[in-house]
Design an enzyme around this catalytic site. Sequence first.
Site, PDB file in Angstrom:
ATOM      1  N   ASP A  33       2.051   3.750   2.812  1.00 18.76           N
ATOM      2  CA  ASP A  33       0.858   4.851   2.289  1.00 18.76           C
ATOM      3  C   ASP A  33       1.464   5.975   1.285  1.00 18.76           C
ATOM      4  OD1 ASP A  33      -1.713   5.212   1.885  1.00 18.76           O
ATOM      5  OD2 ASP A  33      -2.105   6.200   3.689  1.00 18.76           O
ATOM      6  N   ASP A  34       1.903   7.063   2.216  1.00 15.72           N
ATOM      7  CA  ASP A  34       2.598   8.004   1.778  1.00 15.72           C
ATOM      8  C   ASP A  34       3.793   8.568   2.577  1.00 15.72           C
ATOM      9  OD1 ASP A  34       0.072   8.610  -0.477  1.00 15.72           O
ATOM     10  OD2 ASP A  34      -0.585   8.389   1.464  1.00 15.72           O
ATOM     11  N   HIS A  86       0.966  -1.199  -0.033  1.00 15.64           N
ATOM     12  CA  HIS A  86      -0.044   0.117   0.024  1.00 15.64           C
ATOM     13  C   HIS A  86       0.864   1.338   0.091  1.00 15.64           C
ATOM     14  CE1 HIS A  86      -3.719   2.120   2.115  1.00 15.64           C
ATOM     15  NE2 HIS A  86      -2.950   2.744   1.404  1.00 15.64           N
ATOM     16  N   HIS A 108      -9.706   1.569  -0.658  1.00 17.07           N
ATOM     17  CA  HIS A 108      -9.462   2.281   0.522  1.00 17.07           C
ATOM     18  C   HIS A 108     -10.845   2.088   1.148  1.00 17.07           C
ATOM     19  CE1 HIS A 108      -5.795   3.528  -0.784  1.00 17.07           C
ATOM     20  NE2 HIS A 108      -5.485   4.211   0.033  1.00 17.07           N
ATOM     21  N   GLU A 155     -10.893   4.095   6.850  1.00 17.37           N
ATOM     22  CA  GLU A 155      -9.669   4.916   7.176  1.00 17.37           C
ATOM     23  C   GLU A 155     -10.353   6.124   7.805  1.00 17.37           C
ATOM     24  OE1 GLU A 155      -7.818   6.930   4.018  1.00 17.37           O
ATOM     25  OE2 GLU A 155      -6.070   7.266   5.348  1.00 17.37           O
ATOM     26  N   HIS A 165       1.247   4.882  -2.385  1.00 20.24           N
ATOM     27  CA  HIS A 165       0.921   5.795  -3.670  1.00 20.24           C
ATOM     28  C   HIS A 165       2.281   6.114  -4.288  1.00 20.24           C
ATOM     29  CE1 HIS A 165      -3.376   5.548  -2.289  1.00 20.24           C
ATOM     30  NE2 HIS A 165      -2.615   5.299  -1.108  1.00 20.24           N
TER      31      HIS A 165
HETATM   32  N1  HPA Z   1      -6.456   7.574   1.478  1.00 17.26           N
HETATM   33  C1  HPA Z   1      -7.076   8.145   0.786  1.00 17.26           C
HETATM   34  N2  HPA Z   1      -6.451   8.589  -0.283  1.00 17.26           N
HETATM   35  C2  HPA Z   1      -5.224   8.642  -0.480  1.00 17.26           C
HETATM   36  C3  HPA Z   1      -4.416   8.091   0.381  1.00 17.26           C
HETATM   37  C4  HPA Z   1      -4.945   7.554   1.812  1.00 17.26           C
HETATM   38  O1  HPA Z   1      -4.501   7.044   2.764  1.00 17.26           O
HETATM   39  N3  HPA Z   1      -3.202   8.310   0.148  1.00 17.26           N
HETATM   40  C5  HPA Z   1      -3.000   8.738  -1.143  1.00 17.26           C
HETATM   41  N4  HPA Z   1      -4.377   9.055  -1.548  1.00 17.26           N
HETATM   42 ZN    ZN Z   2      -3.491   4.922   0.824  1.00 14.21          ZN
END
Ligand code: HPA
Ligand code: ZN
Length: 321
Positions: free
Chosen positions: A269-270, A8, A188, A191, A10
Amino acid sequence: MTAKIELHLHIEGAAPPALARELAARKGVDTSGMFAEGGGYAWTDFTDFLRAYDRVAALFATPEDHRQLAEAVLRECAAHGVIYAELAISSDHVAEGDSVRFAEYLAAITEGAEAARAATGIEANFIATTIRHLGPDRAVHAARLAVACDHPRVVGLGLAGDERVFHPADFAPAFEIAREGGLKLTAHAGEACGADSVRAAMDALKLDRVDHGVRAIEDPALLARILDERIHLATCPGSNVALGSFPDWRSHPIAPFRALGVSASVSTDDPPFFATDMDREYVELTAAFGWGEAEFAAIARDALDGAFCDAGTKAALAAKL
Ligand code: HPA
Ligand code: ZN
């Protein structure tokens, strides 16, 4: 140290800030407010994070930008012990339904991925990830592009973006196209919204795994179903803590998930948005839960189980775990 699997991540959300700065300078793009003091990207809350993400993503426009991005992201993963990564890529950001541009984009990031593999051995595939707040029509375009490209590294369809808008059922046509086209499915959920959002996404989209899914912890019946259907949760503890879904690492549900036998893995994630990387995730999880080699090896095996690569790749990776 245990080899790591990252399911996971991006691609634009992982853009090294130094590369973003270099590109912005070369293109004369104004970056005021883009960077945070600690060296990552600046944002204030979930809505603002999505805005900041789009701003960083917009820096990457040409095939050469994307080649550089893919190579840099995967080299960074490898530097933190990752041997296999599934990158969420966004045709919404790069191609807007245009199959020629999408093919050029895929060729560019494949070149980047091959350079990273030559340098570090890291393996990578791509998940075509549509952006929820851009709506179901764009998702159908993204799914059609992902199927039609018939690219060996495009192994799945994903859904990211603002979980608070639309209903998962709105995206069922896109996910149906992808499933019929032989792609694996993830989205997703759970969250920004609660356990119901996870159930709704599983019901409507027939997912193979769920990205985040963490708020399933609020619903024992849903947890039983996740166990029963062997749904993998690609969780991102550092991201959830940074965005405030949980107050601290000790409160993150990955520990109770794993205690219950739910297949749940660790991803970033990021990373430069959330001041994290795979090594930091492992350090924080060790501090929070006392986990060591045995727990992390089990997490990597579960991640591989939830991965969308073919059986041959899985076997080769399993031998390295
Ligand atoms: N959630 C939703 N959108 C996203 C995320 C996330 O964690 N990371 C990049 N786009
Ligand atoms: Zn994500």
